[in-house]
Design an enzyme around this catalytic site. Sequence first.
Site, PDB file in Angstrom:
ATOM      1  CB  SER A  14      -0.919  -0.018   1.215  1.00  0.00           C
ATOM      2  OG  SER A  14      -0.153  -0.086   2.384  1.00  0.00           O
ATOM      3  CD  GLN A 192       8.185 -11.482 -13.579  1.00  0.00           C
ATOM      4  OE1 GLN A 192       7.947 -12.684 -13.639  1.00  0.00           O
ATOM      5  NE2 GLN A 192       9.405 -11.015 -13.699  1.00  0.00           N
ATOM      6  CE  LYS A 223      13.139 -10.130 -15.781  1.00  0.00           C
ATOM      7  NZ  LYS A 223      14.279 -10.021 -14.862  1.00  0.00           N
ATOM      8  CB  CYS A 381     -11.832  24.168  13.032  1.00  0.00           C
ATOM      9  SG  CYS A 381     -13.469  23.496  13.310  1.00  0.00           S
ATOM     10  CG  HIS A 507     -11.751  22.357   8.540  1.00  0.00           C
ATOM     11  ND1 HIS A 507     -10.616  22.096   9.277  1.00  0.00           N
ATOM     12  CD2 HIS A 507     -12.791  21.997   9.329  1.00  0.00           C
ATOM     13  CE1 HIS A 507     -10.953  21.596  10.446  1.00  0.00           C
ATOM     14  NE2 HIS A 507     -12.259  21.523  10.508  1.00  0.00           N
ATOM     15  CD  GLU A 509      -8.080  22.703   6.733  1.00  0.00           C
ATOM     16  OE1 GLU A 509      -8.502  23.880   6.789  1.00  0.00           O
ATOM     17  OE2 GLU A 509      -8.274  21.867   7.633  1.00  0.00           O
TER      18      GLU A 509
HETATM   19  N1  GLN Z   1     -13.524  20.128  18.678  1.00  0.00           N
HETATM   20  C1  GLN Z   1     -14.072  21.303  18.114  1.00  0.00           C
HETATM   21  C2  GLN Z   1     -15.553  21.141  17.816  1.00  0.00           C
HETATM   22  O1  GLN Z   1     -16.057  20.055  17.757  1.00  0.00           O
HETATM   23  C3  GLN Z   1     -13.307  21.720  16.870  1.00  0.00           C
HETATM   24  C4  GLN Z   1     -13.411  20.748  15.749  1.00  0.00           C
HETATM   25  C5  GLN Z   1     -12.403  20.980  14.658  1.00  0.00           C
HETATM   26  O2  GLN Z   1     -11.398  21.640  14.847  1.00  0.00           O
HETATM   27  N2  GLN Z   1     -12.618  20.397  13.502  1.00  0.00           N
HETATM   28  O3  GLN Z   1     -16.245  22.107  17.624  1.00  0.00           O
END
Ligand code: GLN
Length: 549
Positions: A14, A192, A223, A381, A507, A509
Amino acid sequence: MPTKYIFITGGVVSSLGKGLAAASIGRLMEARGFGVTLQKLDPYLNVDPGTMSPYQHGEVYVTEDGVETDLDLGHYERFTSSVSTRDHNFTSGRIYEQVIAKERRGDYLGGTVQVIPHVTDEIKQSIRKISKGADIQIVEIGGTVGDIESLPFLEAIRQFRLEVGRTDAVFVHLTLVPYIGASGELKTKPTQHSVRDLRAIGIQPDVLMCRTDRFIPKEIKKKIALFCNVPEEAVITAKDVETIYEVPLVLAREGLDAILLKLLDLPYRDKNMDDWVRMVEKIKSPAGGDVAIGIVGKYVTYEDSYKSLNEALCHGGIANDVRVKLRWIEADNMTDGQLQEAIAPCHGILVPGGFGIRGVAGMLEAIRHARERKIPFFGICLGLQCAVIEFARNVCGLEGANSSEFEPNTAHPVIDLLPEQHGVVDMGGSMRLGAYPCVLKPGSRAQVAYDADVVGERHRHRYEVNPEYHAVLQEHGMVFSGMSPDGRLVEIIELADHPYFVAGQFHPELTSRPGPSHPLFREFVGAALARRRGVAAAGVPAAPAVVTG
Ligand code: GLN
């Protein structure tokens, strides 16, 4: 045109990078003007990855429609313009759940319910569910060939190919070709064996992607081709690279996209990867040098738990033409002295998301340093929640302020469940998941960065800034620069008298792309760069004198 399918399986071991291989193929096909959609089929029995430990499974990636999925979907979205939904990730658990629900409803009319055909039919239907409108659908099968639990998926794709025909589906198999230093040779035997296992269950791969640390010479390709029954041109070197964004370029150089087009009988179109090539060059040799970002978190020993965060910071680096060097700081069990020492070389501090109290004391300390010493800070968050707790305690004077997640009987629950969430006992049941609108405050740092009035951002959390404390926080100078449209939920906070002190309840990101980077990451890395430049120009140490307030 009917949808064409590319199935990707993995062999030998993996972690060969099947997800990146799938995402890279998607990128190359898009570069040739085809619309792609990507799907991940995971053989494990959990119904979704939401409750799986970040240590075991890495990050939980949240889709726009609020589903907790596998982190590979993050690669799909970062590399292509396809948007993932609930139906872009199926686990065996979910497939079985659907089959059993049908059985209970009597849909099978009393027949014996079996893996073949009922489970395999359900898998095939799940594949078709997202095909509409896509020129090419790329389906990654999790796990490794030879695993017991992968078998129903492999059987389903074998049948699928038979149903749609040779030119509408191809099998790509990713294997390992290790270099054995002692004998100075690349070894083909694992490949293989893996292909033999695949053929034993009726799948003859069309393309072999061979993961190696060097380009595979012609005679070795020959090969592999002979023993594995594939044309030589379909043996592709999947060489290790410096940055994941280089993968599509290396695969294209090996002719992978051209052979896929040929096998799928698709028209040959020129591809345009110019912007991507420039972006990779920037990542590899940025003009502006390095910027150090300290990530003060809980799962820092296992980088996969912060996969998207890693990437978003890299994207922020691209936007500023710098390389972001991450310094992972384990927030747990650190004395203040150790924490200060860890933070000292950082040009910016980031506190990411997380659950549970472990490490929170360290995060609060790190935030205090960042606030007082004017070090660029970005909270995500849990990072926002900690920033609010720290501000409530040390600026508003609310002694013992806390989140009720960490201290249910706290005198000042500045972070709390909303009244309607109390009583929801099911884990995940009370979670705010997926994209929600956020209204930006005109003229705020966030609004200027986004250059928009309303944005959508993805959430995964249970707790919120307690509306009862909104007034006191604002009176002491905390700016709520992003709010839910009804004004009840705080989405973004910032401090005005600081080079960059911004945190989001969501989030960011998850939606950052190599081009364009998420605005809040771009600005954060920009602020860190400014600090580095300021620090360098003045020739003073990284942590200037304490400035309170
Ligand atoms: N623990 C926090 C909540 O539930 C923050 C969650 C997080 O950072 N994703 O609100």
